[in-house]
Design a protein around this motif. Structure first.
Motif, PDB file in Angstrom:
ATOM      1  N   MET A  66       0.837  -1.207   0.000  1.00  0.00           N
ATOM      2  CA  MET A  66       0.000   0.000   0.000  1.00  0.00           C
ATOM      3  C   MET A  66       0.865   1.247   0.000  1.00  0.00           C
ATOM      4  SD  MET A  66      -3.038  -1.125   2.516  1.00  0.00           S
ATOM      5  CE  MET A  66      -3.667   0.495   2.835  1.00  0.00           C
ATOM      6  N   LYS A  67       1.984   1.202   0.764  1.00  0.00           N
ATOM      7  CA  LYS A  67       2.897   2.347   0.812  1.00  0.00           C
ATOM      8  C   LYS A  67       3.496   2.594  -0.584  1.00  0.00           C
ATOM      9  CE  LYS A  67       6.999   2.112   1.305  1.00  0.00           C
ATOM     10  NZ  LYS A  67       8.246   1.450   1.587  1.00  0.00           N
ATOM     11  N   SER A  68       3.921   1.497  -1.247  1.00  0.00           N
ATOM     12  CA  SER A  68       4.506   1.634  -2.580  1.00  0.00           C
ATOM     13  C   SER A  68       3.484   2.197  -3.557  1.00  0.00           C
ATOM     14  CB  SER A  68       4.984   0.279  -3.101  1.00  0.00           C
ATOM     15  OG  SER A  68       6.004  -0.182  -2.300  1.00  0.00           O
ATOM     16  N   GLU A  69       2.252   1.679  -3.467  1.00  0.00           N
ATOM     17  CA  GLU A  69       1.203   2.171  -4.365  1.00  0.00           C
ATOM     18  C   GLU A  69       0.935   3.643  -4.114  1.00  0.00           C
ATOM     19  OE1 GLU A  69      -2.347  -0.264  -4.154  1.00  0.00           O
ATOM     20  OE2 GLU A  69      -1.118  -1.966  -4.762  1.00  0.00           O
ATOM     21  N   ASP A 124      12.988  10.314  -8.884  1.00  0.00           N
ATOM     22  CA  ASP A 124      13.746   9.427  -7.986  1.00  0.00           C
ATOM     23  C   ASP A 124      12.798   8.514  -7.219  1.00  0.00           C
ATOM     24  OD1 ASP A 124      16.166  10.336  -8.742  1.00  0.00           O
ATOM     25  OD2 ASP A 124      16.601  11.501  -6.933  1.00  0.00           O
ATOM     26  N   LEU A 125      11.695   9.091  -6.710  1.00  0.00           N
ATOM     27  CA  LEU A 125      10.733   8.280  -5.945  1.00  0.00           C
ATOM     28  C   LEU A 125      10.142   7.183  -6.818  1.00  0.00           C
ATOM     29  CD1 LEU A 125       8.899  11.020  -3.858  1.00  0.00           C
ATOM     30  CD2 LEU A 125      10.257   9.131  -2.960  1.00  0.00           C
ATOM     31  N   LEU A 126       9.830   7.546  -8.068  1.00  0.00           N
ATOM     32  CA  LEU A 126       9.264   6.539  -8.983  1.00  0.00           C
ATOM     33  C   LEU A 126      10.285   5.433  -9.250  1.00  0.00           C
ATOM     34  CD1 LEU A 126       7.338   8.821 -11.506  1.00  0.00           C
ATOM     35  CD2 LEU A 126       6.350   7.061 -10.037  1.00  0.00           C
ATOM     36  N   ASN A 127      11.556   5.834  -9.432  1.00  0.00           N
ATOM     37  CA  ASN A 127      12.587   4.823  -9.695  1.00  0.00           C
ATOM     38  C   ASN A 127      12.814   3.924  -8.489  1.00  0.00           C
ATOM     39  OD1 ASN A 127      13.129   5.377 -12.356  1.00  0.00           O
ATOM     40  ND2 ASN A 127      14.576   7.005 -11.874  1.00  0.00           N
ATOM     41  N   ALA A 257      18.002  13.893  -1.068  1.00  0.00           N
ATOM     42  CA  ALA A 257      16.957  13.120  -0.393  1.00  0.00           C
ATOM     43  C   ALA A 257      17.459  11.750   0.040  1.00  0.00           C
ATOM     44  CB  ALA A 257      15.765  12.960  -1.324  1.00  0.00           C
ATOM     45  N   GLY A 258      18.723  11.455  -0.265  1.00  0.00           N
ATOM     46  CA  GLY A 258      19.269  10.156   0.133  1.00  0.00           C
ATOM     47  C   GLY A 258      18.759   9.009  -0.733  1.00  0.00           C
ATOM     48  N   PHE A 262      20.947   4.612  -3.624  1.00  0.00           N
ATOM     49  CA  PHE A 262      20.035   3.460  -3.633  1.00  0.00           C
ATOM     50  C   PHE A 262      19.684   3.128  -5.093  1.00  0.00           C
ATOM     51  CE2 PHE A 262      15.775   1.650  -3.788  1.00  0.00           C
ATOM     52  CZ  PHE A 262      15.848   0.633  -2.851  1.00  0.00           C
ATOM     53  N   ILE A 263      19.351   4.177  -5.862  1.00  0.00           N
ATOM     54  CA  ILE A 263      19.001   3.969  -7.273  1.00  0.00           C
ATOM     55  C   ILE A 263      20.236   3.483  -8.045  1.00  0.00           C
ATOM     56  CG2 ILE A 263      18.230   5.134  -9.395  1.00  0.00           C
ATOM     57  CD1 ILE A 263      16.584   7.012  -7.550  1.00  0.00           C
TER      58      ILE A 263
END
Ligand code: ADP
Length: 302
Positions: A66-69, A124-127, A257-258, A262-263
């Motif tokens: 749910m968080k990812s969605e 970035d969030l989408l990736n 944003a850190g 990660f990406i």
């Protein structure tokens, strides 16, 4: 997120051990009727424990989904207005709607920069979401890593110079081509160079970022060494984690944003490469990644 498979193995082992123990006790110390009752009770207890663990993990997995969605929907919804803002700002700054006063241009430049930062964050969030859900698309091509690095350095150099950081590039002659997604790899290089610039020491007169590109057997290695603030040993394990930011850097208000590393790790791992770093607090860091050579026939003349 899924229930980790090792948990099933542990549960299985516990069940086998409990059954054997019950059998042994029953055989030696209690009557057969009692043994059946004990076995029944142990089985029910084990079933309840197993069910509780699995349900707990299912709940965590669902919350995670749910968080990812949520992140994905919000990011997609934000991207549309931000893109139309970018388009309108482009028209205004390109003077297609008339001349601008110096002050107007100044303010529009600020809005444009903030908007670009927001678009970067949303992307970035989408990736991050795509990497977590193993949906990040990689379109591999054969390309020259050194030419790509040179291009990116050329773009960042003026900004780095403004911050007093000199970027130098050392590359081996006759480097082979690599096989990966050049657009994604560009993002990784940009992030690593950006970090070398961002995390330089404020009051150093000799801020340096040295990029080197070499061949190592069937891989090409990109590395970037800086003499910046470095990363404390105690934090080094978390560097490639999501939203990780060094404490002092957050206090110093260095932007970010850190998510970049990660990406970067997600992209390089999907490209069959490796990424790592070494760092000493107060002395600087070296980040490196490898990419597989495309094809030995593709070797170019220097
Ligand atoms: P961001 O730079 O947006 O914070 P990154 O994922 O690129 O996100 O980096 C995560 C963290 O790792 C940074 O906040 C910083 O604390 C540390 N870091 C990354 N690169 C360097 C570097 N070259 N020197 C010192 N610290 C670094």
């Amino acid at each position: 997120m899924q229930c980790p498979s090792f948990l099933f193995v542990i549960m299985g082992l516990i069940i086998i051990a409990a059954m054997l123990l019950t059998y042994y006790i029953g055989l030696n110390y209690v009557a057969p009727e009692m043994l059946i009752i004990i076995l029944g009770i142990v089985t029910v207890v084990l079933l309840i424990v197993g069910h509780t663990i699995v349900t707990g993990f299912e709940r965590i997995a669902q919350a995670n989904r749910m968080k990812s969605e949520f992140v994905s929907i919000v990011s997609h919804q934000l991207r549309t207005p931000l893109s139309s803002l970018k388009w309108s700002l482009g028209l205004l700054l390109g003077k297609r709607l008339g001349e601008l006063s110096k002050k107007q241009k100044e303010y529009l430049d600020i809005i444009n920069e903030s908007n670009n930062r927001m678009i970067g964050l949303v992307n970035d969030l989408l990736n991050v979401n795509r990497i977590e859900q193993r949906r990040l698309e990689i379109k591999p091509k054969t390309f020259s890593l050194d030419s790509l690095a040179e291009e990116v350095i050329g773009e960042i150099k003026p900004l780095a110079k403004e911050k007093g950081v000199t970027i130098e590039l050392y590359k081996e002659k006759d480097l082979p081509l690599v096989h990966a997604d050049p657009d994604r790899v560009r993002m990784v290089i940009q992030n690593l160079i950006d970090n070398a610039v961002k995390y330089s020491k404020k009051d150093d007169d000799n801020k340096l970022a040295e990029v080197s590109i070499k061949q190592d057997k069937d891989k090409v290695v990109f590395s970037i060494r800086d003499n910046g603030v470095g990363i404390p040993f105690s934090l080094q394990k978390q560097v490639f984690g999501k939203f990780f930011r060094g404490d002092d850097l957050v206090k110093q208000k260095v932007e970010g944003a850190g998510l970049g590393l990660f990406i970067a790790k997600g992209v390089i791992n999907l490209s069959k490469g490796e990424i790592d770093f070494k760092s000493k607090e107060g002395r600087g860091s070296t980040f490196w990644f490898t990419l597989p050579i495309a094809n030995k026939i593709n070797k170019r003349a220097s």
